[in-house]
Design a protein around this motif. Sequence first.
Motif, PDB file in Angstrom:
ATOM      1  N   ASP A 100       0.836  -1.205   0.000  1.00  0.00           N
ATOM      2  CA  ASP A 100       0.000   0.000   0.000  1.00  0.00           C
ATOM      3  C   ASP A 100       0.871   1.255   0.000  1.00  0.00           C
ATOM      4  O   ASP A 100       0.708   2.148   0.831  1.00  0.00           O
ATOM      5  CB  ASP A 100      -0.993  -0.028   1.162  1.00  0.00           C
ATOM      6  CG  ASP A 100      -2.044  -1.112   0.973  1.00  0.00           C
ATOM      7  OD1 ASP A 100      -3.048  -0.861   0.298  1.00  0.00           O
ATOM      8  OD2 ASP A 100      -1.821  -2.242   1.455  1.00  0.00           O
ATOM      9  N   HIS A 130       1.018   3.357  -2.631  1.00  0.00           N
ATOM     10  CA  HIS A 130       0.124   4.370  -3.198  1.00  0.00           C
ATOM     11  C   HIS A 130       0.859   5.588  -3.726  1.00  0.00           C
ATOM     12  O   HIS A 130       0.431   6.735  -3.521  1.00  0.00           O
ATOM     13  CB  HIS A 130      -0.953   4.758  -2.184  1.00  0.00           C
ATOM     14  CG  HIS A 130      -1.990   3.695  -2.021  1.00  0.00           C
ATOM     15  ND1 HIS A 130      -2.841   3.323  -3.023  1.00  0.00           N
ATOM     16  CD2 HIS A 130      -2.262   2.878  -0.974  1.00  0.00           C
ATOM     17  CE1 HIS A 130      -3.614   2.331  -2.610  1.00  0.00           C
ATOM     18  NE2 HIS A 130      -3.274   2.023  -1.376  1.00  0.00           N
ATOM     19  N   ASP A 157      -0.879  -2.631  -4.219  1.00  0.00           N
ATOM     20  CA  ASP A 157      -1.229  -1.209  -4.214  1.00  0.00           C
ATOM     21  C   ASP A 157       0.043  -0.347  -4.219  1.00  0.00           C
ATOM     22  O   ASP A 157       0.256   0.508  -3.371  1.00  0.00           O
ATOM     23  CB  ASP A 157      -2.144  -0.846  -3.039  1.00  0.00           C
ATOM     24  CG  ASP A 157      -3.624  -1.054  -3.371  1.00  0.00           C
ATOM     25  OD1 ASP A 157      -3.929  -1.562  -4.474  1.00  0.00           O
ATOM     26  OD2 ASP A 157      -4.468  -0.706  -2.524  1.00  0.00           O
ATOM     27  N   HIS A 211      -5.897  -1.232  -6.501  1.00  0.00           N
ATOM     28  CA  HIS A 211      -5.511   0.002  -7.199  1.00  0.00           C
ATOM     29  C   HIS A 211      -4.614  -0.297  -8.392  1.00  0.00           C
ATOM     30  O   HIS A 211      -4.735   0.350  -9.438  1.00  0.00           O
ATOM     31  CB  HIS A 211      -4.788   0.943  -6.238  1.00  0.00           C
ATOM     32  CG  HIS A 211      -5.703   1.706  -5.339  1.00  0.00           C
ATOM     33  ND1 HIS A 211      -6.039   3.024  -5.555  1.00  0.00           N
ATOM     34  CD2 HIS A 211      -6.358   1.334  -4.224  1.00  0.00           C
ATOM     35  CE1 HIS A 211      -6.858   3.433  -4.607  1.00  0.00           C
ATOM     36  NE2 HIS A 211      -7.062   2.429  -3.776  1.00  0.00           N
ATOM     37  N   HIS A 224      -2.990  -9.292  -1.336  1.00  0.00           N
ATOM     38  CA  HIS A 224      -3.361  -7.922  -0.993  1.00  0.00           C
ATOM     39  C   HIS A 224      -4.522  -7.866  -0.013  1.00  0.00           C
ATOM     40  O   HIS A 224      -4.532  -7.048   0.906  1.00  0.00           O
ATOM     41  CB  HIS A 224      -3.718  -7.144  -2.260  1.00  0.00           C
ATOM     42  CG  HIS A 224      -4.015  -5.703  -1.987  1.00  0.00           C
ATOM     43  ND1 HIS A 224      -3.057  -4.833  -1.502  1.00  0.00           N
ATOM     44  CD2 HIS A 224      -5.166  -4.970  -2.094  1.00  0.00           C
ATOM     45  CE1 HIS A 224      -3.603  -3.638  -1.335  1.00  0.00           C
ATOM     46  NE2 HIS A 224      -4.878  -3.695  -1.669  1.00  0.00           N
ATOM     47  N   HIS A 249      -4.219  -3.744   2.262  1.00  0.00           N
ATOM     48  CA  HIS A 249      -5.533  -3.298   1.801  1.00  0.00           C
ATOM     49  C   HIS A 249      -6.261  -2.333   2.732  1.00  0.00           C
ATOM     50  O   HIS A 249      -6.688  -1.288   2.272  1.00  0.00           O
ATOM     51  CB  HIS A 249      -6.423  -4.495   1.500  1.00  0.00           C
ATOM     52  CG  HIS A 249      -7.675  -4.149   0.733  1.00  0.00           C
ATOM     53  ND1 HIS A 249      -7.675  -3.306  -0.345  1.00  0.00           N
ATOM     54  CD2 HIS A 249      -8.967  -4.557   0.887  1.00  0.00           C
ATOM     55  CE1 HIS A 249      -8.909  -3.205  -0.826  1.00  0.00           C
ATOM     56  NE2 HIS A 249      -9.713  -3.939  -0.091  1.00  0.00           N
ATOM     57  N   HIS A 255      -5.175  -0.644   5.317  1.00  0.00           N
ATOM     58  CA  HIS A 255      -4.299   0.464   5.724  1.00  0.00           C
ATOM     59  C   HIS A 255      -4.160   0.622   7.232  1.00  0.00           C
ATOM     60  O   HIS A 255      -3.522   1.575   7.675  1.00  0.00           O
ATOM     61  CB  HIS A 255      -4.743   1.806   5.105  1.00  0.00           C
ATOM     62  CG  HIS A 255      -4.591   1.874   3.628  1.00  0.00           C
ATOM     63  ND1 HIS A 255      -4.512   3.058   2.916  1.00  0.00           N
ATOM     64  CD2 HIS A 255      -4.487   0.892   2.694  1.00  0.00           C
ATOM     65  CE1 HIS A 255      -4.393   2.800   1.631  1.00  0.00           C
ATOM     66  NE2 HIS A 255      -4.380   1.493   1.463  1.00  0.00           N
TER      67      HIS A 255
HETATM   68 FE   LIG Z   1      -4.447   0.355  -0.526  1.00  0.00          FE
END
Ligand SMILES: [Fe+2]
Length: 272
Positions: free
Chosen positions: A8, A10, A36, A63, A117, A162, A164
């Motif tokens: 994650d 991002h 992600d 994502h 994930h 996933h 967070h």
């Molecule tokens: Fe995420």
Amino acid sequence: MKTYFFGDIHGNAFALEAVIQHYQQIEPDSIYCLGDLVGWLPFVDRTLTRMRSLNLPTVAGNHDLMVAGLFPDHPHQLDRMQASAYNSGLLSTLPGALDYLLSLPLFIETPQMAILHHSPFHLPSHGMTPAITHFNYLDEAALSGCLEAWRSFPKKLIVSGHDHIPAVYELVETKRMPNMKDIRIHRPAAGQSLTISLNPGSRYWVKAGSVGGPYRDDVFAANSVLLDSGAQTLTLFRIPYPLAPLRRDLSNNRYCRNLKTLLPYLDWERSC
Ligand SMILES: [Fe+2]
């Protein structure tokens, strides 16, 4: 044997560098990325280039697959869709980037663990194309619906990202049908790491939290996990990273700086 996990990201290239420096000090035997890599922040070109250079085993996040165009988002996720569209446009200028995201597996397994994930109990059937509905968040009702499958799952350790929010979910051993009271949840305090000792009778689902946010627990730190199978411990780390360059670059992005979900990055000091 030490195994390190993070995911994650991002597009937060700044938090990613802090995590790389962190695991280089630990010198783990293996490192996995939980997906992600992209979505949300507009620095995905730098992030993806860096991640591809590391050549780590990596699973696909929702994502990654949305930005690469495999499936659309939920219709109500307007802010997320705007970020995904920006990310997709940016990555379309980076040779091979979208194909790389589409090449990531949904699931990696080792003899000891399942790495993915989201959830091993919500993967698409074999041969079926994933959809955003395979990544619906696990609320208490959804989690309670997984308990029987979790108890009989062949791996005693699941590591995912996933949602967070870093946490270790421990399903304690029971001879009867498990219920939510059989789950102990271990969470690190804000700004602190947490180490737990593994109970040989328990099953564990590690939610690694997010490297790059958005930080749904309002703790602005890069999260990662270390499994030390020799010591039989799990550690959830909260790693600080520099704020100023992220705020500068996001402030200069005239489009993404207006996305509601990204506003807390610009107001970080007050968020802390
Ligand atoms: Fe995420």
